[in-house]
Motif scaffolding. Structure first.
Motif, mmCIF file in Angstrom:
data_model
loop_
_atom_site.group_PDB
_atom_site.id
_atom_site.type_symbol
_atom_site.label_atom_id
_atom_site.label_comp_id
_atom_site.label_asym_id
_atom_site.label_seq_id
_atom_site.Cartn_x
_atom_site.Cartn_y
_atom_site.Cartn_z
ATOM 1 N N GLU A 177 0.939 -1.112 0.244
ATOM 2 C CA GLU A 177 -0.006 -0.068 -0.059
ATOM 3 C C GLU A 177 0.940 1.276 -0.026
ATOM 4 O O GLU A 177 0.691 2.362 -0.678
ATOM 5 N N ARG A 178 1.979 1.304 1.081
ATOM 6 C CA ARG A 178 2.563 2.365 0.988
ATOM 7 C C ARG A 178 3.395 2.897 -0.341
ATOM 8 O O ARG A 178 3.536 4.153 -0.588
ATOM 9 N N GLU A 223 0.869 4.010 -2.581
ATOM 10 C CA GLU A 223 0.423 5.419 -2.225
ATOM 11 C C GLU A 223 1.243 6.593 -2.749
ATOM 12 O O GLU A 223 0.636 7.778 -3.116
ATOM 13 N N CYS A 267 -5.491 9.686 11.150
ATOM 14 C CA CYS A 267 -5.354 9.510 9.663
ATOM 15 C C CYS A 267 -6.100 8.378 9.455
ATOM 16 O O CYS A 267 -5.840 7.345 10.152
ATOM 17 N N GLY A 268 -6.825 8.306 8.161
ATOM 18 C CA GLY A 268 -7.256 7.031 7.515
ATOM 19 C C GLY A 268 -6.052 6.303 7.030
ATOM 20 O O GLY A 268 -4.985 6.958 6.725
ATOM 21 N N PRO A 269 -6.190 4.944 6.780
ATOM 22 C CA PRO A 269 -5.181 4.174 6.418
ATOM 23 C C PRO A 269 -4.599 4.058 5.221
ATOM 24 O O PRO A 269 -3.488 3.391 4.692
ATOM 25 N N TYR A 270 -5.474 4.526 4.125
ATOM 26 C CA TYR A 270 -5.270 4.241 2.671
ATOM 27 C C TYR A 270 -5.688 5.383 1.996
ATOM 28 O O TYR A 270 -6.846 5.654 1.877
ATOM 29 N N LYS A 271 -4.870 5.818 0.859
ATOM 30 C CA LYS A 271 -5.151 7.063 0.233
ATOM 31 C C LYS A 271 -6.016 6.532 -1.047
ATOM 32 O O LYS A 271 -6.563 7.442 -1.954
ATOM 33 N N ASP A 307 -10.527 13.640 1.780
ATOM 34 C CA ASP A 307 -9.263 12.690 1.839
ATOM 35 C C ASP A 307 -9.170 12.451 3.365
ATOM 36 O O ASP A 307 -8.452 13.255 4.089
ATOM 37 N N ASP A 308 -9.460 11.443 3.886
ATOM 38 C CA ASP A 308 -9.236 11.087 5.260
ATOM 39 C C ASP A 308 -7.923 10.650 5.674
ATOM 40 O O ASP A 308 -7.473 10.379 6.879
ATOM 41 N N THR A 309 -6.828 10.518 4.662
ATOM 42 C CA THR A 309 -5.511 10.282 4.895
ATOM 43 C C THR A 309 -4.846 11.527 5.366
ATOM 44 O O THR A 309 -3.711 11.498 6.015
#
Length: 254
Positions: A24-25, A28, A144-148, A186-188
């Protein structure tokens, strides 16, 4: 033997989750460049054609919500479904009513709210959907959310006044809910929520796949699928099924 097996199974599950998170990282880093909606804290609802249908039918959704709220005391807290949320909330003032979680359907809940289910199922890329119910004087601390790869959508259903006392901060920007209107963000980005009023605040909460250029759109959907297989999501789904049964029993007893 059983204990060793369970320990090995748990380690494997967490190792798989860590590998997915690493992937994921890396992905992103590309999202900002290949997102079709740019990179912002809040988004204009006109960027999403499906918003019109939800806003046009918000009173229909609210009617089904009002039926659900008759059983408010029997609804799960967010941390009852997802124990990882205990760092955010430990009280009984953030209630949930799930329809979908990472694309997996809460069948009983959807049957109880058929029109809401029909409407959210028409949203392209909808992955998570639930009624998010903040009780009076609830504060959700900065997180922060986990994934953009997803964007977050709120449709205001019950919004107490004054608006300044019921608000969300995303990054350095503030948003305020209105009944029948949308907030998309955007919750990230670091965000924080307050309901400093004496009434409930309720929104229809969706996570929707971020629009991206091909082939990154396909990769993004694959990552969401992988996330749904992690132990954190699978355990949350099991918890949701247990609460579904309890709620259906309570609903049918009236």
């Amino acid at each position: 033997m059983n204990k060793l097996y369970l320990e090995a199974k748990a380690k494997t599950r967490h190792l798989v989750a860590a590998m997915i998170r690493k992937f994921e990282r890396q992905f992103e880093k590309l999202i900002r460049h290949f997102s079709l909606i740019g990179d912002a804290t809040f988004y204009d609802s006109h960027q999403f054609s499906w918003v019109v249908d939800l806003e046009s039918n918000w009173t229909t959704i609210r009617k089904e919500l009002e039926e659900v709220l008759k059983y408010e005391d029997y609804l799960p807290n967010f941390q009852d479904i997802s124990p990882e949320q205990y760092y955010l909330t430990k009280d009984n003032r953030w209630k949930t009513y799930f329809f979908y979680a990472y694309g997996l359907k809460a069948e009983n809940n959807c049957q109880i709210c058929p029109e809401t289910s029909r409407l959210i199922e028409k949203v392209p890329g909808m992955k998570t959907a639930f009624f998010s119910i903040l009780l009076p004087h609830k504060h959700i601390p900065e997180h922060c959310g986990p994934y953009k790869g997803v964007i977050r959508y709120h449709l205001g259903l019950i919004v107490p006044q004054p608006k300044e006392n019921c608000r969300i901060r995303v990054g350095n920007d503030f948003g305020y809910w209105e009944e029948g209107k949308s907030l998309i963000f955007d919750d990230t980005f670091e965000h924080e929520v307050w309901n400093d009023t004496d009434a409930n605040r309720v929104v229809l909460f969706l996570d929707v796949l971020r629009p991206m250029r091909f082939p990154f759109s396909v990769i993004n959907e694959l990552i969401i699928k992988l996330i749904s297989w992690t132990p954190f999501i699978q355990d949350a789904l099991l918890n949701q099924k247990e609460w579904d049964k309890r709620f259906e029993e309570r609903h049918n007893s009236y």
